[in-house]
Design an enzyme around this catalytic site. Structure first.
Site, short mmCIF file in Angstrom:
data_model
loop_
_atom_site.label_atom_id
_atom_site.label_comp_id
_atom_site.label_asym_id
_atom_site.label_seq_id
_atom_site.Cartn_x
_atom_site.Cartn_y
_atom_site.Cartn_z
N LYS B 78 0.86 -1.19 0.00
CA LYS B 78 0.00 0.00 0.00
C LYS B 78 0.89 1.24 0.00
O LYS B 78 1.92 1.27 0.68
CB LYS B 78 -0.88 -0.02 1.25
CG LYS B 78 -1.95 1.07 1.30
CD LYS B 78 -2.84 0.88 2.53
CE LYS B 78 -3.96 1.88 2.60
NZ LYS B 78 -4.80 1.65 3.80
N SER B 153 -9.80 1.38 2.78
CA SER B 153 -8.94 2.21 1.96
C SER B 153 -7.84 1.44 1.24
O SER B 153 -7.27 1.96 0.28
CB SER B 153 -8.29 3.31 2.82
OG SER B 153 -7.38 2.75 3.76
N SER B 177 -9.87 -1.02 6.93
CA SER B 177 -9.28 -0.78 5.61
C SER B 177 -8.50 -1.95 5.03
O SER B 177 -8.06 -1.89 3.88
CB SER B 177 -8.36 0.44 5.65
OG SER B 177 -9.13 1.60 5.70
#
Lengths: 95, 490
Positions: B78, B153, B177
């Site tokens: 990420k 997310s 997330s």
């Protein structure tokens, strides 16, 4: 809780944000809507309940005070948007 | 077996047995990314040359018999995990040109174990969102259906694993997330216990809530990655000083009746949450039956403060965010607006141009809740409610080994459907926020599909530092339902 556009301006200043005039009304409405929902916390009986700041172990973390090499200005300032050798440049502060 | 189908476990075996090379595997995945990622949008940065260089080094290591746990295995990260020399944007324009000068601890650990960093994945800006629509760079689409969001997310990481662009990925989870996008994309997502994994080099959103964790094709891979990234770190004073077990032991001598004796609690408050999609309800009930058939005892439990979780979270997280994001002021790194009158004006113009609307909204909520006269009513009260939520969990785990629930009330929604209604978006986080508030671990495991073919996961949460229970139960469930080999056709 209803938030006015003036309050949006005031909070934005505290947060060092600049909200476009055309967006203030929308921001005020969205904030009011969210805070109205959050107002349900008022219904919880919290008398005598301690505050929690998270699930971390609340122990003090210590280390030996040892001399170590610093990364130095070339590394530390590598991402500076504006620099003058080993200094960050910011707009004039003292007038 | 195609290269793209390989789990970490499969890849390790083939690499270490010299049946394939990391160069072949990495090249095949890069080719797949090139072919399909224009449509999926999982990655913000793919550094092909760097990835191939790492792959060649891994191949050399393997031929030298210098083999570590992940030697030659391509992993995606990420884009809020700092990677030395690779741009790290946090999905934000304000960090468009930010190149970290050091690796975050998890990144160092992956590299020490020989992993190939294949790319940096898209995300909601600063991890604020549940759909990855808040990225300043691109929309990530759900690999199962391009009209739908991948969740967020960590939507880029989940989509990258589902689209088989990598063997596995790391995401971060502040309120769901990792687990929610994993559920929406039909992959496994594990949020470890708060403190299990060092947060050094993770760009902070809510420091008391953030954890880094694996997003993988199966439960075993989640254990493999958790083994590597866990552990105390002197660079993060909140990382826990507890022993790290070998999590893959959860699968040793796994038999059909291995889950016998475990108890799963189902919170009655979760079952009366408004707006649970009937298809999610159906998948959840089937999952319950599967676990029962495996010998898990199902028990009704209560988490009495469930109704206040979203409200307390959406004070605490924005308060922490408003403090954490104050550092992006145009002085030390990132974007800076130079056309300004003075220092304060520079701060304001830099942040307002650099941050997107959701980030600004949360900074404003946080600043308001922390401002003089409102602190006690908002942050203070939310922190007291947090104590009550933590107590709810401690009490629940006195009578069950794990809590079973849906991950999200509904399958993935259509791109654009909720973008103008922040509160509705926040309410979809109801089942995942509590784990972050209480600091307990949670896992999302694929459990079924909606009638439109969108994946639906189930969540299990255990007491702090008992990821082993989640891995055992998750593994037993996965072996029975066998959805771990199912991936979308791109």
């Amino acid at each position: 809780m209803k938030i006015s556009t003036d309050e949006v301006t005031k909070i934005a200043h505290l947060a060092r944000l600049e909200i476009d005039e055309s967006q203030k009304e929308k921001m005020a409405d969205q904030l009011s809507h969210i805070l109205q929902y959050i107002d349900k916390l008022k219904h919880v009986d919290v008398e005598g309940i301690k505050l929690s700041s998270g699930a971390a172990f609340m122990n003090n973390v210590l280390r030996n005070d040892e001399l170590k090499v610093s990364p130095g200005p070339d590394v530390t300032l590598a991402n500076a948007p504006l620099r003058d050798e080993d200094f960050y440049i910011v707009p004039r502060i003292v007038k | 077996m195609e290269f793209c189908e390989l789990t970490i476990g499969d890849a390790r075996k083939l690499l270490f047995d010299r049946q394939i090379t990391s160069f072949e595997l990495t090249s095949a995945l890069l080719e797949r990314i090139k072919k399909y990622d224009d449509e999926i949008g999982a990655f913000i940065t793919v550094d092909k040359d760097l990835a191939l260089e790492q792959a060649k080094k891994a191949d050399q290591d393997i031929s030298d018999d210098n083999i570590s746990a992940l030697t030659g295995v391509p992993i995606a990260l990420k884009d809020l995990l700092c990677t030395k020399g690779i741009k790290t944007t946090c999905g934000s324009k304000i960090l468009d040109n930010f190149i970290p000068q050091y690796d975050g601890t998890v990144v160092s650990k992956l590299k020490e174990n020989g992993a190939v960093i294949i790319g940096k994945t898209n995300m909601d800006e600063f991890a604020m969102g549940s759909s990855t629509e808040n990225s300043s760079y691109k929309i990530t689409t759900n690999p199962w259906n391009r009209e739908y969001v991948p969740g967020g997310s960590s939507g880029g990481s989940a989509a990258a694993v589902a689209a088989q662009f990598c063997c596995a990925a790391l995401g971060t989870d502040t309120g769901g997330s990792i687990r929610q996008p994993a559920s929406h994309c039909g992959v496994v997502g594990l949020k470890p216990t708060y403190g299990r994994v060092s947060r050094f080099g993770l760009v902070s959103y809510g420091s008391s809530l953030d954890q880094i964790g694996p997003i993988t094709k199966d439960v075993r891979d989640a254990a493999i990655l958790l083994n590597i990234i866990s552990g105390n770190d002197k660079m993060d004073s909140t990382s826990a000083t507890v022993d790290v077990p070998d999590f893959t032991r959860a699968f040793d001598q796994f038999e059909k009746d291995s889950l016998k004796g475990m108890t799963a609690g189902i919170p009655k408050e979760y079952m009366s949450v408004d707006g649970i999609d009937p298809e999610v309800g159906k998948v959840f009930n089937e999952a319950k039956k599967i676990l029962e058939a495996l010998g898990v005892k199902i028990k009704d439990i209560s988490l009495p403060h469930t109704d206040y979780v979203v409200a307390a979270y959406y004070i605490i997280a924005p308060c922490e965010a408003s403090s954490n994001l104050a550092r992006f002021d145009g002085v030390k790194y990132g974007f800076r607006e130079n056309a300004c009158e003075d220092l304060i004006d520079m701060y304001k113009k830099t942040k307002s141009k650099g941050f997107g609307p959701e980030v600004q909204r949360r900074i404003i909520i946080g600043t308001y809740a922390l401002s003089a006269g409102y602190y006690d009513a908002y942050y203070g009260r939310a922190s007291q409610v947090r104590t009550l939520i933590m107590e709810d969990f401690s009490n629940a785990f006195k009578t069950c080994d794990f809590i079973l629930s849906p991950v999200a009330p509904a399958p993935a929604f259509k791109i654009g459907e909720n973008i103008d209604d922040p509160l509705t978006m926040y309410l979809t986080d109801i089942f995942t926020l509590s784990a972050n508030m209480a600091g307990v671990p949670g896992i999302s495991v694929p459990a079924g599909y909606s009638s439109k073919g969108l994946p639906i996961g189930i969540q299990m949460m255990a007491k702090r530092f008992d990821e082993m229970a989640l891995l055992r139960a998750g593994y037993g469930f996965e072996k029975t339902i066998q959805l771990d080999k199912r991936f979308p056709d791109l």
